[in-house]
Design a protein around this motif. Structure first.
Motif, mmCIF file in Angstrom:
data_model
loop_
_atom_site.group_PDB
_atom_site.id
_atom_site.type_symbol
_atom_site.label_atom_id
_atom_site.label_comp_id
_atom_site.label_asym_id
_atom_site.label_seq_id
_atom_site.Cartn_x
_atom_site.Cartn_y
_atom_site.Cartn_z
ATOM 1 N N ASN A 58 0.861 -1.176 0.000
ATOM 2 C CA ASN A 58 0.000 0.000 0.000
ATOM 3 C C ASN A 58 0.896 1.224 0.000
ATOM 4 O O ASN A 58 1.287 1.736 1.041
ATOM 5 N N MET A 59 1.292 1.653 -1.145
ATOM 6 C CA MET A 59 2.244 2.727 -1.387
ATOM 7 C C MET A 59 3.648 2.343 -0.933
ATOM 8 O O MET A 59 4.621 2.787 -1.496
ATOM 9 N N ARG A 60 3.749 1.531 0.088
ATOM 10 C CA ARG A 60 5.034 0.957 0.436
ATOM 11 C C ARG A 60 4.832 -0.499 0.842
ATOM 12 O O ARG A 60 3.707 -0.943 0.982
ATOM 13 N N VAL A 61 5.915 -1.206 1.019
ATOM 14 C CA VAL A 61 5.772 -2.618 1.333
ATOM 15 C C VAL A 61 5.304 -2.765 2.773
ATOM 16 O O VAL A 61 5.979 -2.321 3.698
ATOM 17 N N VAL A 62 4.112 -3.342 2.937
ATOM 18 C CA VAL A 62 3.617 -3.578 4.287
ATOM 19 C C VAL A 62 4.206 -4.873 4.829
ATOM 20 O O VAL A 62 4.619 -4.936 5.975
ATOM 21 N N ALA A 63 4.227 -5.871 3.975
ATOM 22 C CA ALA A 63 4.816 -7.147 4.394
ATOM 23 C C ALA A 63 5.213 -7.932 3.172
ATOM 24 O O ALA A 63 4.582 -7.814 2.124
ATOM 25 N N PHE A 64 6.250 -8.720 3.287
ATOM 26 C CA PHE A 64 6.662 -9.584 2.185
ATOM 27 C C PHE A 64 7.255 -10.842 2.764
ATOM 28 O O PHE A 64 8.145 -10.787 3.617
ATOM 29 N N GLY A 65 6.736 -11.986 2.355
ATOM 30 C CA GLY A 65 7.262 -13.233 2.869
ATOM 31 C C GLY A 65 6.386 -14.393 2.442
ATOM 32 O O GLY A 65 5.438 -14.215 1.676
ATOM 33 N N PRO A 66 6.701 -15.589 2.931
ATOM 34 C CA PRO A 66 5.890 -16.764 2.622
ATOM 35 C C PRO A 66 4.437 -16.525 3.027
ATOM 36 O O PRO A 66 4.170 -15.884 4.049
ATOM 37 N N THR A 67 3.526 -17.037 2.210
ATOM 38 C CA THR A 67 2.118 -16.730 2.383
ATOM 39 C C THR A 67 1.636 -17.005 3.805
ATOM 40 O O THR A 67 0.957 -16.182 4.413
ATOM 41 N N GLU A 68 1.990 -18.174 4.338
ATOM 42 C CA GLU A 68 1.439 -18.539 5.653
ATOM 43 C C GLU A 68 1.919 -17.594 6.760
ATOM 44 O O GLU A 68 1.224 -17.379 7.750
ATOM 45 N N GLU A 69 3.092 -16.995 6.561
ATOM 46 C CA GLU A 69 3.595 -16.060 7.578
ATOM 47 C C GLU A 69 2.951 -14.691 7.433
ATOM 48 O O GLU A 69 2.689 -13.997 8.402
#
Lengths: 500, 253, 327
Positions: B213-224
């Motif tokens: 959302n305009m910046r990365v809120v979260a990035f990682g494996p789906t379950e995490e």
């Protein structure tokens, strides 16, 4: 069969009448141009002599005019095609108006109609105009259409001021610069034709060599850029070629109407084919044809401007494509729709006959017109007409002075199929879409005519080969359709398609 | 640079008309992953992939594809744009469109060869569109159009794919066909970044999620990543302060 | 070259037009002002509705209507001309819509086909019936504003009002201004948001056709003075210049009229100096005004852009830099 033959002969008559109208307009124009020729300078020549002079190609000026007009038609058609598919038609319009000050400057270079000087001046002015549009869009809130109109009209006004200043000069009046406004193919000379041939050749070679680059950037610019194509560079190349095409066309078509030679033949080609390379070919053919016809018509009358005639010739081509194009033409589409609705009508009649028979539990033979009229809630005359249509298509035979309709085997099969489509669809809607049984009839009335064989099989599978529709009536199966035969009136078999 | 990640983005900021759409995006995508990019409307999902491919001017930051700038490595990148971005009345056939995927490898003045045609036919067959090869593209349904775009991307034979909303407006059959295809590509070692608008399916479709959302809120494996808190952060009201500031920057700037 | 650009003489260029006996140039300036003002007012809405090129199309395609009206009425009957132009304008709209809706040809190409065909038809009619029509090709291109003072003077009760074309144009301008004021809110809403207009009970398509009719009337009454092509400039230039200066519609309309007055007077002087088409010179003057405003805005645009770039160049800046630069 006779009915469709009837309709097609009626369409033919309409087409012939239209052609007649067009040709009479053409003759009217010719007659008037003949008149104009007579009152013109060469008062002795008649229309016929002029036409003869044109087609014998004795006169070098005729040869140059014709050759030049055809060359410009080719280059305009080729580049116009890219304008049309890139939705930049009006960029062509703006560019062609913007060249006028360049023409005047090129003319001033050594106060003569030097093709090269005018070519350079006009190309520069055209590119300056295109650049100005780009810059205005980039740096202000103004939208593209406003920027185009702004550049078009301002450049043109500057050009007009310069042209009127040149005409005021002692040498200016005889210069023929005014011929650049509406075009005069007769003013094309040997050196002009040479330049036109070079430019057209260049356009053909560049488009042929970089066809795939032009194609991919025109279709999907973002994808092309991601795949490493210099979309911007290709765009500018196109604009440069476009400016060239406009400039060589000026002399014959004139500043005001050049854009039509870019847009109209290409749009006509766009209506006739679904492939870009064919569109390019057709557009340049149409452009060539319009150029030649325009040169010829303007030659018939003395002193007539060439540009408007070329444009009208191109418009005539577009009109033909628009109305009579085999796939997208108005007439073809109207014809398809008409035959579709006639088919729907026949199928509805067949269905009614089936229902009449079903109402008698398939006892007795055929349906009388009275039964049919009651069933369809229509007058006897209407039903009689429908029965005649069935007979014309070999779906039924008529007996008792046309008061009794008997289905042929083919008619019976079609009747079974259509009832089957209807009831399967009703069942499908009530089962799968969970619609109430009294809500599905209207929908099925439309769908029954368009369901394909495959879809019907799919429906059957999904409905587990159900035997009855939501209203409790039997769905005729394949076996019913095959078993049923249409007995003649004296045939001893009782009924047809009788259920076991 | 054999070990360079397929995509590395550092502090990427993109602005339209002085209004920032992406702020300081940092991202390293490991190879062989199917990554979904999820976020609300206007979160900059399409902007991110376009900027990553060098289609948009960036205000700051850099992007590396397999350790090099994307301009040097465009042959290793495939792209599926949004379906609405092109004119489907364009006079080309399905085959022509798929062949365009081969254009990037051809070089100047070269025409597609028989091999290219065979490859295109093979890709069309994979998306079950071979029977339509000679159709004009306007005679296709939305799902079929999307499959043609996918076939074109397959024909590119890239290693890193960007796909902009491939599931938008397609029928269920096409959706499952696409997802099967994506899994097949991943199995072949390709890396895929897919912009997706549907949260519930995102959870099942992708290995990794990028919540944006305009910046990365979260990035990682789906379950995490797929949990209430991050989703609340992505879609909830907390980030409105950012857009307010952005608006202030625009007005003052 | 010296012959081309006459020597500049303040007396000849700036004083004589106003002191000349008979006051011919005053009528030319007034005519120029009325034409530009009326066109500009209508043009503002064309720009807002992204229909600038429809204005271009209509102004070209009224030509056959005017010529046929000439031929039928056998005189410069203004009523016949209005009817002819309205009919041609309507026909253009219908042709564009038909081509666009009934085939896959897009709207821009449809516009291009429709207006060039009609314009070509008009030019051919003029060439064929040159002896019967008091029109020539040059007049079609840039009008005869210089002949305006020579027209018959309209008199009401013995009081000479002015040459007929000027009086007629003044009346048209007045009507356009009145309509724009009376239907201010309808025009605004339907231009900005047609869906909202419908929900407010405003008939958007009626407003659209009303605007098209107004456009046709303005174009045809300006036709004799400025021709069919320069009128496009008068439709677009004032509104475009005004919209660079202001984003509020009432102010834009006012600026449009100001632009019209300035370009008429400046253009007159330019035309007298260069001894060229005065209508053309008025458009050139208007273009000059536009460029002036544009270049002034360009400086601001450039300043903003370079400040943006500072942000971009600072490595590791990103969000914090954008925030900093705003404070």
């Amino acid at each position: 069969m006779s009915r469709s033959a009837n309709i097609s002969s009626r369409t033919n008559r309409t087409i012939i009448r239209l052609l007649y109208l067009l040709s009479s307009i053409f003759y009217l124009l010719c007659a008037h141009s003949a008149h104009a020729a007579r009152i013109g300078d060469i008062s002795e020549t008649t229309l016929w002599d002029q036409a003869l002079r044109f087609f014998t190609f004795q006169d070098p000026s005729v040869r140059y005019a014709l050759l030049g007009s055809m060359l410009l038609g080719i280059s305009c058609g080729l580049l116009g095609s890219f304008l049309v598919v890139r939705k930049m038609a009006l960029v062509g319009d703006a560019l062609s108006h913007a060249v006028l000050p360049g023409v005047a400057l090129g003319f001033l270079w050594n106060m003569s109609k030097d093709p090269v000087a005018i070519f350079i001046g006009a190309t520069l002015a055209g590119l300056l105009g295109a650049g100005a549009v780009h810059l205005i869009k980039q740096t202000t809130r103004l939208k593209e259409d406003t920027a185009l109109g702004l550049v078009l009209a301002s450049f043109f006004a500057v050009g007009i001021c310069m042209v009127t200043m040149i005409q005021r000069l002692p040498t200016g009046n005889k210069s023929g610069i005014d011929k650049f406004l509406f075009g005069q193919a007769a003013a094309i000379g040997a050196s002009d034709v040479k330049l036109m041939a070079i430019v057209t050749g260049l356009a053909v070679v560049v488009i042929f060599a970089f066809y795939k680059e032009f194609l991919v950037t025109s279709f999907d610019a973002a994808f092309a850029r991601a795949a490493g194509f210099p979309a911007q560079l290709i765009h500018y190349t196109l604009m440069l070629l476009l400016a060239f095409a406009v400039v060589i066309a000026l002399q014959a078509v004139g500043v005001v109407l050049v854009s039509a030679m870019l847009i109209t033949p290409a749009a006509a080609a766009y209506l006739l084919t679904d492939r870009m390379h064919r569109m390019l070919l057709l557009a340049s053919l149409f452009g060539m044809f319009a150029g030649a016809l325009g040169a010829f018509l303007s030659f018939l009358g003395n002193n007539l401007p060439t540009g408007p005639f070329m444009v009208l010739a191109a418009t005539a081509v577009f009109g033909m494509a628009f109305f009579f194009g085999p796939r997208h033409g108005i007439v073809a589409r109207w014809w398809r729709q008409r035959s579709r609705s006639a088919r729907t009508q026949r199928e509805n009649t067949l269905k009614s006959i089936y229902q009449v028979l079903e109402g008698r539990e398939f006892q007795g033979e055929g349906a009388s017109l009275r039964e049919l009229a009651e069933r369809r809630r229509e007058t006897l005359e209407e039903v009689a007409q429908q029965a005649a249509a069935l007979r014309a298509h070999g779906l039924a035979t008529l007996h008792d002075d046309g008061n009794h309709v008997f289905l042929t085997p083919e008619g019976w099969q079609r009747a079974c199929a259509i009832v089957r489509n209807h009831r399967l669809w009703e069942l499908y809607l009530t089962h799968e879409a969970r619609l109430a049984a009294d809500h599905v009839h209207e929908d099925a009335e439309k769908i029954e005519h368009v369901l394909g064989e495959e879809t019907v099989r799919e429906l059957e599978r999904r409905l587990a080969f159900a035997k009855t529709d939501p209203h409790g009536r039997a769905i005729p199966g394949l076996a019913d359709a095959q078993r049923g035969t249409a007995p003649g009136p004296r045939d001893d078999l009782v009924g047809f398609g009788k259920r076991p | 640079m054999a070990d360079a990640p397929p995509l590395e983005i550092h502090d990427l900021t993109v602005a339209y008309h002085k209004k920032p759409v992406l702020w300081g995006v940092d991202l390293v995508v490991p190879p062989g992953k199917l990554v979904g990019i999820v976020g609300p409307n206007g979160a900059g999902k399409s902007t991110l992939i376009k900027a990553a491919m060098g289609l948009l001017p960036v205000s700051s930051g850099w992007v590396k594809v397999f350790g090099e700038s994307v301009a040097k490595n465009f042959r290793r990148v495939g792209y599926v744009p949004q379906r609405e971005s092109v004119d489907w009345d364009f006079p080309v056939s399905v085959m022509d469109v798929v062949l365009m995927g081969r254009y990037g490898k051809l070089g100047l003045l070269k025409r597609p060869t028989k091999d290219d045609h065979d490859k295109a036919r093979e890709c069309l067959d994979k998306v079950k569109m071979l029977p339509y090869a000679n159709r004009q593209i306007s005679n296709l349904s939305g799902g079929q159009q999307q499959r043609v775009f996918l076939a074109r991307a397959l024909a590119q034979e890239s290693e890193l794919y960007f796909m902009d909303e491939p599931f938008a407006g397609v029928d269920a059959a096409t959706e499952s066909a696409i997802i099967a295809l994506l899994h097949e590509l991943r199995a072949a070692g390709k890396t895929l970044l897919v912009v997706h608008h549907d949260l519930p399916t995102a959870r099942n479709y992708f290995d990794m999620l990028l919540l944006l959302n305009m910046r990365v809120v979260a990035f990682g494996p789906t379950e995490e990543v797929f949990n209430y808190e991050t989703l609340q952060k992505t879609y909830g009201g907390r980030l409105t302060i950012l857009s307010e500031v952005a608006e202030a920057v625009r007005v003052k700037g | 070259m010296n012959e081309l650009i006459p020597a500049f003489s303040f007396q000849r260029v700036f004083v004589e037009p106003w002191t000349q006996p008979g006051g011919g140039f005053i009528w030319i300036a007034l005519m120029g002002f009325f034409v530009t003002a009326a066109c500009g007012l209508v043009g503002n809405y064309l720009i807002l509705r992204r229909m600038a090129l429809v204005g271009d199309a209509i102004s070209h395609s009224v030509l056959p209507g005017i010529v046929i009206a000439f031929l039928l009425a056998k005189s410069r009957n203004s009523m016949a001309m209005f009817v002819g132009a309205l009919a041609a304008g309507g026909l253009t709209t219908v042709i564009i819509e038909t081509i666009h809706k009934r085939s896959r040809v897009k709207q821009d190409a449809a516009i291009g086909i429709a207006f060039t065909s009609l314009f070509a038809l008009g030019v051919i009619l003029i060439s064929l019936f040159a002896s019967k029509v008091d029109l020539d090709q040059e007049c079609v291109l840039y009008g005869e504003i210089a002949f305006v003072p020579l027209e018959e003077i309209v008199r009401i009760g013995g009081l000479g009002l002015g040459p007929l074309p000027v009086v007629r144009m003044a009346a048209v301008t007045l009507v356009v201004a009145l309509l724009v004021i009376l239907f201010y809110k309808e025009l605004l809403v339907s231009s900005f948001d047609p869906a909202l207009a419908v929900s407010l009970g405003i008939n958007s398509s009626l407003v659209h056709y009303g605007l098209m009719a107004m456009l046709s009337v303005v174009v045809v009454s300006a036709f004799e003075a400025v021709g069919a092509i320069l009128v496009v400039a008068m439709l677009i230039l004032p509104g475009a210049t005004a919209s660079l200066l202001s984003q509020r519609l009432p102010l834009m309309l006012g600026l449009t009229v100001l632009h019209a007055a300035l370009s008429a007077v400046l253009g007159l002087h330019l035309g007298v100096w260069l001894n060229c088409s005065i209508a053309g010179a008025m458009v050139v003057a208007g273009t000059g005004l536009f460029c002036l405003v544009w270049v002034a805005g360009l400086f601001k645009w450039y300043a903003v852009r370079s400040s943006n770039r500072v942000v971009g160049n600072k490595s590791g800046g990103g969000v914090s830099d954008l925030l900093n630069s705003s404070t």
